[in-house]
Motif scaffolding. Sequence first.
Motif, PDB file in Angstrom:
ATOM      1  N   ASP A   1      -8.069  -0.751  -7.904  1.00  0.00           N
ATOM      2  CA  ASP A   1      -6.663  -0.668  -8.308  1.00  0.00           C
ATOM      3  C   ASP A   1      -6.360   0.625  -9.044  1.00  0.00           C
ATOM      4  O   ASP A   1      -5.319   1.250  -8.819  1.00  0.00           O
ATOM      5  CB  ASP A   1      -6.296  -1.865  -9.192  1.00  0.00           C
TER       6      ASP A   1
ATOM      7  N   GLU B   1      -5.078   8.351  -6.675  1.00  0.00           N
ATOM      8  CA  GLU B   1      -4.820   9.051  -5.418  1.00  0.00           C
ATOM      9  C   GLU B   1      -3.319   9.200  -5.176  1.00  0.00           C
ATOM     10  O   GLU B   1      -2.844  10.258  -4.734  1.00  0.00           O
ATOM     11  CB  GLU B   1      -5.476   8.294  -4.268  1.00  0.00           C
ATOM     12  N   GLU B   2      -2.561   8.141  -5.458  1.00  0.00           N
ATOM     13  CA  GLU B   2      -1.112   8.217  -5.259  1.00  0.00           C
ATOM     14  C   GLU B   2      -0.481   9.217  -6.214  1.00  0.00           C
ATOM     15  O   GLU B   2       0.393   9.996  -5.820  1.00  0.00           O
ATOM     16  CB  GLU B   2      -0.474   6.845  -5.463  1.00  0.00           C
TER      17      GLU B   2
ATOM     18  N   ARG C   1       2.786  -0.180  -8.592  1.00  0.00           N
ATOM     19  CA  ARG C   1       1.395   0.222  -8.347  1.00  0.00           C
ATOM     20  C   ARG C   1       0.790   0.855  -9.602  1.00  0.00           C
ATOM     21  O   ARG C   1      -0.384   0.652  -9.906  1.00  0.00           O
ATOM     22  CB  ARG C   1       1.328   1.167  -7.152  1.00  0.00           C
TER      23      ARG C   1
ATOM     24  N   ALA D   1      -6.695   3.728  -6.616  1.00  0.00           N
ATOM     25  CA  ALA D   1      -5.574   3.797  -5.671  1.00  0.00           C
ATOM     26  C   ALA D   1      -4.392   4.501  -6.329  1.00  0.00           C
ATOM     27  O   ALA D   1      -3.696   5.304  -5.692  1.00  0.00           O
ATOM     28  CB  ALA D   1      -5.183   2.394  -5.224  1.00  0.00           C
TER      29      ALA D   1
ATOM     30  N   PRO E   1       0.827  -1.209   0.000  1.00  0.00           N
ATOM     31  CA  PRO E   1       0.000   0.000   0.000  1.00  0.00           C
ATOM     32  C   PRO E   1       0.859   1.256   0.000  1.00  0.00           C
ATOM     33  O   PRO E   1       1.940   1.284   0.603  1.00  0.00           O
ATOM     34  CB  PRO E   1      -0.809  -0.123   1.295  1.00  0.00           C
TER      35      PRO E   1
END
Length: 239
Positions: free
Chosen positions: A135, A141-142, A72, A138, A58
């Motif tokens: 997925d 956001e990153e 990621r 995420a 994460p």
Amino acid sequence: YLRLLERVFAHVGITPNPAKHAAFDIYQTKAQGRDLPKVILTDDQQHLYMEHLPEVAPYDLTVDDGPEWKRRRDRAILAMLLGAGLKVSELVGLNTDRVGARDSTGSIPVEITPWSVNGTSRNHQTQLRPFAVADVMAWVEERNAKKIPGKLLFPANLDGKKLDKSTIYLLTKATYKKAGIEVKRKGPRTLRNSFAVRELESPDGSIELTGELLGLRKRKSTEKYLITNKLLNKKRLIT
């Protein structure tokens, strides 16, 4: 007439829609062996594909985990390909502001514009389906947290450089191998084909809607997926 019948059956709620596949023999005859069935993943293979996306830790804003961010990003790329049916050119040119908010079905609209793919596609909107949303979001956001320059959703590096298409092909082939998926064509096109057939099979699916999601200009381009879909259903009955 086939289009009219399809709409009538859809209106009265008959599932599966018998008019969806009525054009199969017509297009198979016209093809005269020139148009081979498209390669797609079965439902089980699609599940295997998602289960074998790159394993990632994460994201933690307080920790510098080096190149782990690329894994990621790659996981989100692979999920987007199967979940939204994008072409490689559409994916590498996709901007962050073209990914919308989750709707009542759990899907997320993704807008494709001609300028993002050098005019090789028309303006259209596809849907990132629920199984791939976590997925992709995420990573969204990153990416925002990292404040990567530019607007590309999937940059090649932290400077915001455009991703090379060859990277996408390598990622998909590696995932097929890891999942033990054996198909004739182990590239992004197979994922797009799988998306198309999955949409045609959905309760609310239709040739018109699937064509719009894929950004196809001609109805007959979408109807070619009927051949693949019918052959897939025959294979399911045999197995």
